[in-house]
Motif scaffolding. Structure first.
Motif, PDB file in Angstrom:
ATOM      1  N   ILE A 175     -18.554  33.415  -9.703  1.00  0.00           N
ATOM      2  CA  ILE A 175     -17.613  34.454  -9.292  1.00  0.00           C
ATOM      3  C   ILE A 175     -16.430  34.468 -10.249  1.00  0.00           C
ATOM      4  O   ILE A 175     -15.935  33.411 -10.652  1.00  0.00           O
ATOM      5  N   ARG A 176     -16.013  35.646 -10.639  1.00  0.00           N
ATOM      6  CA  ARG A 176     -14.863  35.757 -11.528  1.00  0.00           C
ATOM      7  C   ARG A 176     -13.620  35.181 -10.843  1.00  0.00           C
ATOM      8  O   ARG A 176     -13.373  35.423  -9.662  1.00  0.00           O
ATOM      9  N   ALA A 177     -12.843  34.462 -11.608  1.00  0.00           N
ATOM     10  CA  ALA A 177     -11.658  33.801 -11.047  1.00  0.00           C
ATOM     11  C   ALA A 177     -10.659  34.804 -10.495  1.00  0.00           C
ATOM     12  O   ALA A 177      -9.986  34.524  -9.497  1.00  0.00           O
ATOM     13  N   ASP A 178     -10.557  35.992 -11.121  1.00  0.00           N
ATOM     14  CA  ASP A 178      -9.590  36.971 -10.624  1.00  0.00           C
ATOM     15  C   ASP A 178     -10.017  37.537  -9.271  1.00  0.00           C
ATOM     16  O   ASP A 178      -9.173  37.800  -8.407  1.00  0.00           O
ATOM     17  N   ILE A 179     -11.337  37.699  -9.066  1.00  0.00           N
ATOM     18  CA  ILE A 179     -11.819  38.167  -7.761  1.00  0.00           C
ATOM     19  C   ILE A 179     -11.594  37.089  -6.712  1.00  0.00           C
ATOM     20  O   ILE A 179     -11.150  37.370  -5.587  1.00  0.00           O
ATOM     21  N   TRP A 180     -11.908  35.848  -7.057  1.00  0.00           N
ATOM     22  CA  TRP A 180     -11.655  34.732  -6.144  1.00  0.00           C
ATOM     23  C   TRP A 180     -10.191  34.701  -5.720  1.00  0.00           C
ATOM     24  O   TRP A 180      -9.872  34.537  -4.531  1.00  0.00           O
ATOM     25  N   ALA A 181      -9.288  34.884  -6.690  1.00  0.00           N
ATOM     26  CA  ALA A 181      -7.852  34.831  -6.395  1.00  0.00           C
ATOM     27  C   ALA A 181      -7.436  35.997  -5.497  1.00  0.00           C
ATOM     28  O   ALA A 181      -6.642  35.820  -4.561  1.00  0.00           O
TER      29      ALA A 181
END
Length: 296
Positions: A175-181
């Motif tokens: 999962i992309r870190a920006d989506i996770w955040a």
């Protein structure tokens, strides 16, 4: 990676993962959930390059992954179970898939049992009234290869093609870190099971479209950290009740809860004529229905 009393499996998971890193710049972070089998000490000794976070209590899967993610500085997160083995070429396949599909924010793959047979539980469709009806009355078990009667597990699809899915399971999830955040990671209300479905369904509301690549492969020793089957099933039913509350429409939530009740009741009745072990397991699940139907 979240470890809980899976010492030898966790060591093997790390060994096979690290063998695939090559010249990539990758952080490997393990949260040990207060294991009593010496997991933390073994990990620290065998893999000093791994960041090890030792929790004094069992935080559960969701909270422990959130804790690990706080240390991530890269563009992507990989959630990987401790009872997995990375197959050769898995990270190369991921790199190639991202290059070909840069718009994707959640990517999963194929999982196999240790004997080499397909483990279909790497992805799923979302729960619906129809899927719960099929589960409650045994249609999913009777027709596992049917996409109509086994809709959540997408019966009949061998995970051998690129396909968009509702849910990528947390045993193997990029999962992309920006989506996770943006999502705040897993919802910490979940202890175990269901947090990956909730995350993916929330991500879809942001426009993310989870997808499966058949070339991204691992072996998964399923359920190694939860050997007591009744506990596992109770946690699973509690997670399903929570997902019904959060992701069903107000009009269908009562029916969803009723079908979960019917599912447990019918399995309990069926277990009366089965093996003693099944009778005990489903008796415990049925006896605790008032608790798990409340969800988390």
């Amino acid at each position: 990676m979240v470890s809980y009393n899976t010492r030898e499996l966790t060591l093997r998971a790390l060994e096979t993962l690290l063998a695939e890193i090559g010249d990539r710049s990758i952080q490997v972070i393990v949260v040990d959930n207060a294991s009593s089998d010496g997991s933390a000490q073994a990990i620290a000794s065998a893999f000093p390059e791994v960041t090890l976070i030792e929790s004094e209590t069992n935080l559960g899967f969701a909270k422990a992954n959130n804790l690990a993610a706080e240390s991530v500085v890269g563009e992507w997160l990989l959630l990987l179970n401790p009872d997995t083995e990375t197959r050769p070429g898995m990270l190369d396949a991921f790199d190639a898939f991202v290059s070909a599909h840069p718009e994707r924010g959640i990517i999963g793959g194929r999982t196999f049992y240790p004997d080499g047979s397909l483990n279909p539980y790497s992805c799923a469709r979302r729960m619906t009234v129809w899927s719960l009806l099929c589960a409650a009355f045994g249609l999913s078990r009777a027709f596992p290869g049917s996409s109509i009667f086994n809709p959540e597990q997408m019966g009949g699809w061998a995970r051998n093609s690129v396909k968009e899915v509702d849910i990528v399971i947390g045993c193997l999830c990029f999962i992309r870190a920006d989506i996770w955040a943006r999502l705040g990671g897993f919802d910490k209300a979940f202890f175990m099971y269901g947090e990956d479905a909730d995350l993916c369904l929330r991500a879809r509301e942001l426009g993310a479209r989870p997808i499966i690549s058949p070339d991204i492969c691992i072996v998964h020793h399923v359920g190694a950290s939860t050997p007591v089957r009744s506990d596992k099933l109770i946690d699973l039913m509690r997670a399903k009740a929570t997902l019904v509350t959060r992701h069903f429409s107000p009009a269908t939530r009562p029916l969803g809860k009723l079908l979960l009740w019917a599912w447990a009741f019918n399995r309990y009745l069926a277990s009366r004529v089965g093996a003693a072990e099944d009778r005990d397991v489903w008796a415990e699940v049925w006896a605790s229905r008032a608790d798990w139907l409340k969800g988390y």
